[in-house]
Design a protein around this motif. Structure first.
Motif, mmCIF file in Angstrom:
data_model
loop_
_atom_site.group_PDB
_atom_site.id
_atom_site.type_symbol
_atom_site.label_atom_id
_atom_site.label_comp_id
_atom_site.label_asym_id
_atom_site.label_seq_id
_atom_site.Cartn_x
_atom_site.Cartn_y
_atom_site.Cartn_z
ATOM 1 N N MET A 114 0.825 -1.197 0.000
ATOM 2 C CA MET A 114 0.000 0.000 0.000
ATOM 3 C C MET A 114 0.867 1.257 0.000
ATOM 4 N N GLU A 115 2.062 1.140 0.543
ATOM 5 C CA GLU A 115 2.976 2.279 0.589
ATOM 6 C C GLU A 115 3.366 2.721 -0.820
ATOM 7 N N ARG A 116 3.535 1.751 -1.726
ATOM 8 C CA ARG A 116 3.902 2.074 -3.112
ATOM 9 C C ARG A 116 2.770 2.827 -3.813
ATOM 10 N N VAL A 117 1.540 2.405 -3.584
ATOM 11 C CA VAL A 117 0.382 3.086 -4.167
ATOM 12 C C VAL A 117 0.305 4.517 -3.644
ATOM 13 N N TYR A 118 0.525 4.673 -2.358
ATOM 14 C CA TYR A 118 0.502 6.005 -1.753
ATOM 15 C C TYR A 118 1.568 6.897 -2.388
ATOM 16 N N THR A 119 2.765 6.363 -2.558
ATOM 17 C CA THR A 119 3.860 7.146 -3.145
ATOM 18 C C THR A 119 3.536 7.552 -4.573
ATOM 19 N N ILE A 120 2.993 6.635 -5.358
ATOM 20 C CA ILE A 120 2.624 6.946 -6.743
ATOM 21 C C ILE A 120 1.551 8.022 -6.774
ATOM 22 N N LEU A 121 0.541 7.886 -5.947
ATOM 23 C CA LEU A 121 -0.528 8.884 -5.895
ATOM 24 C C LEU A 121 0.003 10.236 -5.432
ATOM 25 N N TYR A 122 0.858 10.214 -4.434
ATOM 26 C CA TYR A 122 1.415 11.461 -3.902
ATOM 27 C C TYR A 122 2.229 12.191 -4.961
ATOM 28 N N LYS A 123 3.108 11.459 -5.651
ATOM 29 C CA LYS A 123 3.935 12.075 -6.697
ATOM 30 C C LYS A 123 3.059 12.563 -7.850
ATOM 31 N N SER A 124 2.049 11.794 -8.213
ATOM 32 C CA SER A 124 1.137 12.201 -9.287
ATOM 33 C C SER A 124 0.400 13.481 -8.911
ATOM 34 N N HIS A 125 -0.096 13.518 -7.695
ATOM 35 C CA HIS A 125 -0.827 14.694 -7.215
ATOM 36 C C HIS A 125 0.092 15.912 -7.157
ATOM 37 N N GLN A 126 1.312 15.671 -6.730
ATOM 38 C CA GLN A 126 2.287 16.745 -6.608
ATOM 39 C C GLN A 126 2.662 17.316 -7.978
ATOM 40 N N HIS A 127 2.842 16.473 -8.969
ATOM 41 C CA HIS A 127 3.275 16.931 -10.285
ATOM 42 C C HIS A 127 2.115 17.403 -11.164
ATOM 43 N N TRP A 128 0.928 16.892 -10.917
ATOM 44 C CA TRP A 128 -0.226 17.272 -11.736
ATOM 45 C C TRP A 128 -0.576 18.756 -11.559
ATOM 46 N N ARG A 129 -0.214 19.334 -10.433
ATOM 47 C CA ARG A 129 -0.532 20.748 -10.215
ATOM 48 C C ARG A 129 0.105 21.629 -11.280
ATOM 49 N N TYR A 130 1.236 21.198 -11.829
ATOM 50 C CA TYR A 130 1.869 21.994 -12.887
ATOM 51 C C TYR A 130 1.041 21.956 -14.166
ATOM 52 N N MET A 131 0.366 20.848 -14.400
ATOM 53 C CA MET A 131 -0.573 20.774 -15.536
ATOM 54 C C MET A 131 -1.725 21.754 -15.301
ATOM 55 N N ILE A 132 -2.193 21.821 -14.075
ATOM 56 C CA ILE A 132 -3.276 22.750 -13.752
ATOM 57 C C ILE A 132 -2.821 24.184 -13.967
ATOM 58 N N PHE A 133 -1.629 24.518 -13.487
ATOM 59 C CA PHE A 133 -1.112 25.876 -13.676
ATOM 60 C C PHE A 133 -0.995 26.210 -15.159
ATOM 61 N N MET A 134 -0.497 25.257 -15.943
ATOM 62 C CA MET A 134 -0.324 25.488 -17.373
ATOM 63 C C MET A 134 -1.676 25.687 -18.069
ATOM 64 N N PHE A 135 -2.634 24.806 -17.801
ATOM 65 C CA PHE A 135 -3.936 24.928 -18.448
ATOM 66 C C PHE A 135 -4.722 26.128 -17.930
ATOM 67 N N ALA A 136 -4.512 26.490 -16.687
ATOM 68 C CA ALA A 136 -5.147 27.702 -16.162
ATOM 69 C C ALA A 136 -4.598 28.927 -16.882
ATOM 70 N N ALA A 137 -3.293 28.961 -17.064
ATOM 71 C CA ALA A 137 -2.681 30.093 -17.773
ATOM 72 C C ALA A 137 -3.189 30.171 -19.204
ATOM 73 N N ILE A 138 -3.266 29.038 -19.879
ATOM 74 C CA ILE A 138 -3.786 29.012 -21.257
ATOM 75 C C ILE A 138 -5.223 29.500 -21.286
ATOM 76 N N ALA A 139 -6.035 29.013 -20.360
ATOM 77 C CA ALA A 139 -7.446 29.416 -20.323
ATOM 78 C C ALA A 139 -7.580 30.907 -20.039
ATOM 79 N N ILE A 140 -6.846 31.398 -19.063
ATOM 80 C CA ILE A 140 -6.958 32.811 -18.698
ATOM 81 C C ILE A 140 -6.491 33.702 -19.840
ATOM 82 N N VAL A 141 -5.395 33.344 -20.479
ATOM 83 C CA VAL A 141 -4.899 34.148 -21.609
ATOM 84 C C VAL A 141 -5.899 34.121 -22.763
ATOM 85 N N SER A 142 -6.428 32.957 -23.083
ATOM 86 C CA SER A 142 -7.394 32.893 -24.187
ATOM 87 C C SER A 142 -8.683 33.643 -23.857
ATOM 88 N N LEU A 143 -9.088 33.629 -22.606
ATOM 89 C CA LEU A 143 -10.278 34.376 -22.207
ATOM 90 C C LEU A 143 -10.026 35.884 -22.260
#
Length: 138
Positions: free
Chosen positions: A1-30
């Motif tokens: 279960m520790e491995r699943v937690y680590t994968i989820l944690y790293k995914s959650h941690q790195h996915w925020r950069y996708m959010i920042f990027m898509f937020a910037a694209i959306a805000i600029v296009s708007l």
């Protein structure tokens, strides 16, 4: 279960950069759509939709992390309740803005303005939530 937690944690941690990027694209296009005073174009719609999708994926990863890490037990109130509550507020803002822009408004400029206001407010909330959890900005 520790491995699943680590994968989820790293995914959650790195996915925020996708959010920042898509937020910037959306805000600029708007902003471009608002100042060009054109019809509610696919660029504004699609970029906003992709931002909503990205933030929804982050919520799903976060919920999985919350359950796998047994955060509901409240050992760390900041990670157990404060961060999820702040982020769910951001998700609500994005969804409300998306629905209002898509269905509630008839004037195209008001659509741009509505979605822009809600997307910007959501990003402020997200940045606050990230700041609280990381003790600094990413």
């Amino acid at each position: 279960m520790e491995r699943v937690y680590t994968i989820l944690y790293k995914s959650h941690q790195h996915w925020r950069y996708m959010i920042f990027m898509f937020a910037a694209i959306a805000i600029v296009s708007l902003v471009i759509g608002l100042f060009s005073q054109k019809k509610w174009r696919p660029l504004g719609r699609v970029s906003s939709l992709l931002f909503v999708i990205m933030i929804d994926i982050q919520v799903l990863i976060g919920l999985a992390l919350w359950f796998v890490g047994e955060r509901w037990k409240g050992a760390d109130p900041e990670r157990s309740w404060e961060h999820p509550t702040i982020m769910l507020l951001a998700v609500a803002l994005v969804h409300i803005g998306s629905v209002k822009a898509k269905k509630g408004e008839k004037d195209d400029l008001v659509r741009y303005k509505t979605m822009l206001n809600f997307a910007f407010a959501a990003m402020v909330v997200v940045l606050f939530g990230v700041y609280k959890i990381t003790k600094g900005l990413p």
